[in-house]
Design a protein around this motif. Structure first.
Motif, PDB file in Angstrom:
ATOM      1  N   ILE A 169       1.165  -1.270   0.031  1.00  0.00           N
ATOM      2  CA  ILE A 169       0.319  -0.136  -0.269  1.00  0.00           C
ATOM      3  C   ILE A 169       0.980   0.879   0.309  1.00  0.00           C
ATOM      4  N   HIS A 170       0.838   2.012  -0.899  1.00  0.00           N
ATOM      5  CA  HIS A 170       1.160   3.577  -1.241  1.00  0.00           C
ATOM      6  C   HIS A 170       0.454   4.330  -1.180  1.00  0.00           C
ATOM      7  N   SER A 171       0.131   5.900  -0.884  1.00  0.00           N
ATOM      8  CA  SER A 171      -0.483   7.162  -1.146  1.00  0.00           C
ATOM      9  C   SER A 171      -0.031   7.663  -1.594  1.00  0.00           C
ATOM     10  N   GLN A 204       4.586  13.470  -2.029  1.00  0.00           N
ATOM     11  CA  GLN A 204       5.474  12.547  -1.697  1.00  0.00           C
ATOM     12  C   GLN A 204       4.282  11.113  -1.391  1.00  0.00           C
ATOM     13  N   CYS A 205       5.057   9.394  -1.258  1.00  0.00           N
ATOM     14  CA  CYS A 205       3.944   8.645  -0.760  1.00  0.00           C
ATOM     15  C   CYS A 205       3.762   8.712   0.419  1.00  0.00           C
ATOM     16  N   ALA A 206       2.247   8.993   1.375  1.00  0.00           N
ATOM     17  CA  ALA A 206       2.291   9.106   2.066  1.00  0.00           C
ATOM     18  C   ALA A 206       1.363   7.739   3.003  1.00  0.00           C
ATOM     19  N   GLU A 207       1.722   6.934   2.244  1.00  0.00           N
ATOM     20  CA  GLU A 207       1.851   5.255   3.322  1.00  0.00           C
ATOM     21  C   GLU A 207       3.345   4.724   4.321  1.00  0.00           C
ATOM     22  N   PHE A 208       2.995   4.258   4.922  1.00  0.00           N
ATOM     23  CA  PHE A 208       4.438   3.428   5.074  1.00  0.00           C
ATOM     24  C   PHE A 208       4.791   2.482   3.942  1.00  0.00           C
ATOM     25  N   CYS A 209       5.229   2.356   3.037  1.00  0.00           N
ATOM     26  CA  CYS A 209       5.904   0.895   2.482  1.00  0.00           C
ATOM     27  C   CYS A 209       6.783   0.544   2.268  1.00  0.00           C
ATOM     28  N   GLY A 210       7.744   0.947   3.471  1.00  0.00           N
ATOM     29  CA  GLY A 210       9.163  -0.090   3.239  1.00  0.00           C
ATOM     30  C   GLY A 210      10.080   0.323   3.578  1.00  0.00           C
ATOM     31  N   SER A 212      12.342   2.549   1.967  1.00  0.00           N
ATOM     32  CA  SER A 212      12.641   3.964   0.503  1.00  0.00           C
ATOM     33  C   SER A 212      12.027   4.567   1.356  1.00  0.00           C
ATOM     34  N   HIS A 213      10.351   4.627   1.921  1.00  0.00           N
ATOM     35  CA  HIS A 213       9.355   5.156   1.512  1.00  0.00           C
ATOM     36  C   HIS A 213       9.689   6.555   2.059  1.00  0.00           C
ATOM     37  N   ALA A 214      10.363   7.391   2.958  1.00  0.00           N
ATOM     38  CA  ALA A 214      10.154   8.432   3.002  1.00  0.00           C
ATOM     39  C   ALA A 214      11.525   9.086   1.958  1.00  0.00           C
ATOM     40  N   ASN A 215      12.220   7.800   0.865  1.00  0.00           N
ATOM     41  CA  ASN A 215      12.299   8.622  -0.780  1.00  0.00           C
ATOM     42  C   ASN A 215      11.673   9.016  -1.635  1.00  0.00           C
ATOM     43  N   MET A 216      10.669   8.280  -1.341  1.00  0.00           N
ATOM     44  CA  MET A 216       9.565   8.208  -3.040  1.00  0.00           C
ATOM     45  C   MET A 216       9.048   9.975  -2.763  1.00  0.00           C
ATOM     46  N   LEU A 217       9.224  10.089  -2.851  1.00  0.00           N
ATOM     47  CA  LEU A 217       8.971  11.386  -3.478  1.00  0.00           C
ATOM     48  C   LEU A 217       7.880  11.240  -4.863  1.00  0.00           C
TER      49      LEU A 217
HETATM   50 CU   LIG Z   1       4.819   3.816  -1.052  1.00  0.00          CU
END
Ligand SMILES: [Cu+2]
Ligand code: HEC
Length: 340
Positions: A169-171, A204-210, A212-217
């Protein structure tokens, strides 16, 4: 205590915040903002009244210095009038909020057929975008347009996103253009975007996805009509295969080093290995400004070379390549540069 509160307040402020939902830049974000602000004031009023009564009661009926505690105050249990009152009043407040909220829910869930349609695939840890053939927006090519991380849209027009995921799940969240929408495997969610003015809008991605979640802009680039036509034209141009020099050597390395097992380049490398992780389409790589979830600057050659040297510099990256020599990196870079 005061210092802590002040620190919190100060960190909450930035005059030039590029990603603030409090600074809407399109009609959908504005609808949400127009809802949010009055609700905050209602909540503030409730807070002041409730806290006010508590503070008043605590001070007025506190234990005095001359009270030896021998005489207990009158003991009582329950007050039907009060209890009915504070059940009905919040229900009325929430009912009022609902009256304004429900139309916005419908507004944001509309699926206008005349909007620009874009499929968005959230993946570890980047965004893929596919624009089907839509002659009314200049997209005439049979296989449409495929790009990554940077979503290009025409300003002043409604864009209907169809969000899907094949992993977790991403957001999708571009705060100045609309709220968040979950991107869920096995489901397809719609989401609307619109920017009033041309510009670049961060998200950015707003759902913890793994890892590099914080690197998913992501970036939304809104164009004026001329800019949009130019972009569409560029994206529909097939890049020429290089025939000589470093770029031609890089072109050959792209297959030899396994890049083409994961990455598609339209017209040249179109078959990715079935078991490979999904990877950005590189056909028009240099039409973008950022790469790898928009955390690196594509106009900085050092960033790209560092990426090819070690794609694990982005923690948890699904790009895996064997060691490349510096000459191979130069040749690959020369080839990638032709993909514009
Ligand atoms: Cu994500
Ligand atoms: C195992 C599959 C795989 C292989 C092999 C692979 N890549 Fe990648 N590549 C990826 C994935 C996945 C990403 C996205 C990583 C991210 O953003 O988290 C990526 C990202 C990139 C990007 C950035 C694209 C963008 O727009 O964000 C470039 C450029 C790139 N790879 C070039 C190469 C080159 C050149 C090779 C061969 C030397 C190669 N890749 C081999 C999977 C692969």
């Amino acid at each position: 205590m005061l210092a802590l509160v002040m620190a919190l307040v100060v960190t909450g402020c930035a005059s030039d915040a590029p990603q603030s939902a409090l600074d809407p830049a399109g009609p959908f974000a504005r609808s949400l903002h127009n809802l949010f602000i009055p609700v905050v004031w209602v909540a503030t009023a409730v807070f002041v009244v409730v806290e006010g009564v508590i503070v008043y009661a605590v001070i007025k009926w506190r234990r005095r210095a001359d009270d030896d505690g021998e005489v207990l105050p009158a003991q009582m249990h329950g007050n039907t009038k009060l209890e009915i009152g504070w059940t009905i009043l919040p229900a009325l407040v929430l009912g009022l909020v609902a009256i304004f909220t429900i139309p916005v829910i419908f507004e944001l869930n509309a699926k206008p057929a005349d909007a620009l349609q874009v499929s968005v695939a959230g993946q570890k840890y980047w965004w893929g975008y596919t624009y089907g053939t839509q002659p009314q927006f200049g997209i005439t090519q049979a296989n449409g347009i495929v790009t990554a991380n940077e979503l290009h849209i025409p300003a002043g027009q409604t864009v209907n996103l169809t969000l899907t995921s094949t992993d977790v799940i991403h957001s999708f969240w571009a705060p100045r253009l609309n709220g968040k929408r979950d991107v869920v495997p096995g489901r397809s969610h719609n989401w609307l975007l619109e920017a009033d003015q041309p510009g670049v809008y961060a998200g950015q991605c707003a759902e913890f996805c793994g890892t590099s979640h914080a690197n998913m802009l992501l970036k939304v680039v809104a164009h004026d009509p001329v800019g949009w036509t130019d972009w569409v034209e560029q994206m529909q141009r097939e890049p020429l295969e290089p025939v000589s020099g470093a770029a031609a050597r890089g072109f050959a390395l792209f297959a030899q080093k396994g890049c083409s097992g994961c990455h598609q380049v339209d017209g040249s490398y179109e078959m990715v290995a079935p078991d490979s992780p999904s990877a950005p389409n590189l056909t028009h790589l240099f039409s973008r400004d950022c790469f790898a979830g928009c955390i690196y600057d594509l106009n900085d050659r050092n960033e790209m070379e560092a990426w090819l040297r070690n794609p694990q510099r982005k923690a948890g990256s699904l790009m895996v390549v064997g060691a490349l020599t510096e000459d191979e990196i130069d040749d690959l870079y020369a080839y990638l540069e032709t993909l514009e």
